[in-house]
Scaffold this motif. Structure first.
Motif, short mmCIF file in Angstrom:
data_model
loop_
_atom_site.label_atom_id
_atom_site.label_comp_id
_atom_site.label_asym_id
_atom_site.label_seq_id
_atom_site.Cartn_x
_atom_site.Cartn_y
_atom_site.Cartn_z
N ASN A 214 0.85 -1.19 0.00
CA ASN A 214 0.00 0.00 0.00
C ASN A 214 0.89 1.25 0.00
OD1 ASN A 214 -1.86 2.00 0.33
ND2 ASN A 214 -2.64 1.30 2.30
N SER A 216 -0.32 4.35 -0.67
CA SER A 216 -1.18 5.54 -0.60
C SER A 216 -0.76 6.51 0.50
CB SER A 216 -2.64 5.12 -0.38
OG SER A 216 -2.79 4.44 0.85
N SER A 243 1.38 7.61 -9.51
CA SER A 243 -0.07 7.82 -9.38
C SER A 243 -0.64 7.15 -8.13
CB SER A 243 -0.79 7.30 -10.63
OG SER A 243 -0.76 5.87 -10.67
N MET A 244 0.09 6.18 -7.58
CA MET A 244 -0.37 5.48 -6.37
C MET A 244 0.08 6.18 -5.09
SD MET A 244 0.43 1.55 -7.48
CE MET A 244 -0.37 0.79 -8.90
N PRO A 246 0.62 9.49 -2.44
CA PRO A 246 -0.23 10.64 -2.08
C PRO A 246 0.13 11.87 -2.90
CG PRO A 246 1.39 10.17 -0.35
CD PRO A 246 1.46 9.03 -1.32
N LYS A 247 -0.81 12.80 -3.04
CA LYS A 247 -0.55 14.00 -3.83
C LYS A 247 0.55 14.86 -3.20
CE LYS A 247 -5.03 14.35 -6.12
NZ LYS A 247 -6.23 15.19 -6.36
N ARG A 249 3.73 14.67 -1.86
CA ARG A 249 4.84 13.71 -1.81
C ARG A 249 6.14 14.44 -2.09
NH1 ARG A 249 2.00 12.70 -6.90
NH2 ARG A 249 3.21 13.86 -8.44
#
Length: 449
Positions: A214, A216, A243-244, A246-247, A249
Motif C-alpha cells: 500500500n 497511498s 499515481s499510487m 499521495p498528492k 509527496r
C-alpha cells in the motif's frame, strides 16, 4: 542555499506562504514541561559524551582521497540535528564527515524539498538519500513511508544493505524486493511491518497493483540512477507508481548523468525542485585512464600481460555481450587466474551468490556485462578493464566509475581496436577527458593505496 537546517526550514515555510520560523526563547517552566525523551532528543546531536566512546567503529581508512569527496564546506553529521541512533549507525559505517553531495542533499531533503541531484559515481549518493529517509521514518507506524527505486537487482541488494546498516539502531524495517525472486515470499513479508522498501520498478508495481504493498500513505519516493529509471523501458512503470502515491509527496532524483528525457519528467512531476550539480567535470579525479591499441586476436594476450604486471586488489572486466562474458571468463580461468562472471541472463540465485562472494573478496577478477555498471560499490576494486570498448560516453562513465570509489585512486584500461577508434575520440570529446596511450610501465602510486 545555506546548509543550516533551521534556515532551510524557515525558507521552506515562506515559500509555502507561511510566516518564517521565528526562534523565540521558550520560558523555563515550559521547557521543564517537555517530555524527557524530547529533551534528550534535542540534546543528542550536541552531546559529545559517552555514546561516541561506546561505538563499534571500523578501522580507519587511511587511503589517499581526492577533492571529489574532500572538497566540502566542513560540515559535520551532527549539524543536521539527526537522531542519536542514526548518528550511531552513520559513524559505525565508517562515515566521518559528509561528502559534498551529502552536504548539499541531506538538509534540503530533511526540509521536504524535491531534489534533482547530479554527482559523480562513487561520491556518496546512496547515503545522501538514505540518511534523510531514515531520519524522517517513524518506526512506530506500520506503513510504508519511503520507496527507493533502483534499476537493477544487484543495486537493490546493495542499497538495502546500506539502509539497514545506517538504521540498525533505529528499529526501522527495510525490505528489498526485485524481479527474479519469489513473489510469495515478498507477499508474506509485507504482512509484517515494513517502513522502507528498496525495489526494482516492475516488482513493486506488481505488489502495489495486487493491493499487497500500500503506497497511498508513502510520502517519499527516491529514484537512484534516475536516468536509467526514466528510460523508455521503465518510465511508464514509474509514472504508474507515482499515481499510487499521495498528492503531497517528496521526490528525490539522483544520478551522474541526466539526459533530455529527465527534463520532461521534471517539468511534469517536480515543478520546483532544488537542483544540485556537482559535475564540474564528469570523470572521477582519482581515476587514471589509458588505452591499448591492438587487434581483436591480441586482447587475451594483452589481458594476461596486464594481470602479470599490475598490482590488482580486485578488477572488473567489461564485455559488450553476455556470450563474450562467459567465453572470456573461461579463458581467464584457463590462464590460471581466479575469475567469476555475472550477466543478466543468469538465474537470480547465481547472480546473488557471485555478487556477494566478489564483494567479500573471495575472487580477484569479475567479468561482466553492463548489468554491473550501475551504482555497484565495491571498495577493493582498483582496476577496471574494458575488454570490449563501450559504444557511448554514458556507459563508459558508469563502467570506469566502478574503481576509484569515494575519492580513492583507480585505473581504467581500454582495449581499443581499429573499429573503436572513432568511439574513443567521441567519448573523450563528450566527457571532456583524456584517455592516454598505455605506457610500458604504470606507476602503482596512480591506483594503489
Amino acid at each position: 542555499m545555506s546548509s543550516n537546517p533551521t534556515v532551510i526550514y524557515s525558507q521552506r515555510r515562506q515559500q509555502q506562504g507561511g510566516a518564517p520560523v521565528q526562534q523565540q526563547p521558550v520560558p523555563q517552566q515550559q521547557r521543564n514541561q517537555q517530555p524527557v525523551q524530547q529533551q534528550q532528543r534535542n540534546q543528542a546531536p550536541q552531546d559529545n559524551g559517552d555514546w561516541k566512546q561506546n561505538l563499534n567503529l571500523p578501522a580507519k581508512d587511511k587511503r589517499q582521497q581526492t577533492e571529489d569527496v574532500l572538497g566540502t564546506k566542513g560540515n559535520d553529521f551532527e549539524d543536521y540535528f539527526l537522531k542519536r541512533e542514526l548518528l550511531m549507525g552513520i559513524f559505525e559505517m565508517g562515515y566521518e564527515k559528509p561528502s559534498p553531495i551529502q552536504e548539499e542533499s541531506i538538509p534540503i531533503a530533511l526540509a521536504g524539498r524535491d531534489i534533482l541531484a547530479r554527482a559523480k559515481n562513487g561520491t556518496g549518493k546512496t547515503a545522501a538519500f538514505c540518511i534523510p529517509v531514515l531520519e524522517k521514518v517513524d518506526p512506530a507506524k506500520n506503513i510504508i513511508q519511503a520507496l527507493i527505486l533502483v534499476p537493477t537487482r544487484e543495486l537493490a541488494l546493495q542499497t538495502s544493505h546500506v539502509c539497514r546498516q545506517l538504521g540498525k539502531h533505529l528499529g526501522v524495517q527495510v525490505m528489498v524486493t526485485t524481479g527474479g525472486t519469489s513473489l510469495k515470499d515478498d507477499i508474506m513479508r509485507l504482512y509484517n511491518p515494513v517502513q522502507i522498501i528498496v525495489a526494482t520498478p516492475g516488482r513493486i508495481l506488481d505488489l502495489a497493483s495486487k493491493g499487497v504493498a500500500n503506497l497511498s500513505a508513502c510520502p517519499v519516493l527516491v529514484m537512484d540512477e534516475a536516468d536509467k529509471l526514466l528510460s523508455p523501458e521503465f518510465q511508464p512503470i514509474i509514472e504508474e507508481l507515482i499515481s499510487m502515491l499521495p498528492k503531497q509527496r517528496q521526490i528525490l532524483l539522483y544520478s551522474a548523468t541526466f539526459p533530455l528525457m529527465v527534463k520532461a519528467f521534471k517539468d511534469k512531476y517536480l515543478p520546483k525542485p532544488y537542483e544540485i550539480n556537482l559535475m564540474d567535470e564528469l570523470t572521477l579525479k582519482g581515476i587514471t585512464q589509458y588505452y591499448a591499441y591492438l587487434e581483436e586476436k591480441q586482447k587475451v594476450h594483452c589481458l594476461n600481460t596486464l594481470f602479470s604486471r599490475l598490482q590488482i586488489n580486485q578488477s572488473i572486466i567489461f564485455c559488450n555481450s553476455t556470450n563474450r562474458v562467459e567465453l572470456l571468463a573461461k579463458k581467464i580461468t584457463e590462464l590460471g587466474y581466479s575469475c567469476f562472471y555475472i550477466h543478466a541472463k543468469m538465474p537470480q540465485a547465481d547472480r546473488n551468490r557471485v555478487f556477494h562472494d566478489f564483494r567479500r573478496g573471495v575472487c580477484r577478477n569479475l567479468v561482466c556485462s553492463d548489468l554491473f555498471t550501475r551504482g555497484i560499490d565495491i571498495q577493493a576494486v582498483n582496476v577496471v578493464i574494458n575488454f570490449d570498448f563501450p559504444k557511448n560516453a554514458e556507459t563508459y562513465l558508469h563502467r570506469i566509475g566502478r574503481s576509484g570509489r569515494f575519492g580513492h585512486l583507480g585505473l581504467a584500461i581500454n582495449l581499443v581496436t581499429y573499429d573503436d577508434r572513432f568511439n574513443l575520440y567521441r567519448i573523450e570529446q563528450e566527457l571532456g577527458t583524456e584517455i592516454a596511450p598505455i605506457p610500458p610501465t604504470i606507476d602503482p602510486k596512480l591506483y594503489t593505496a
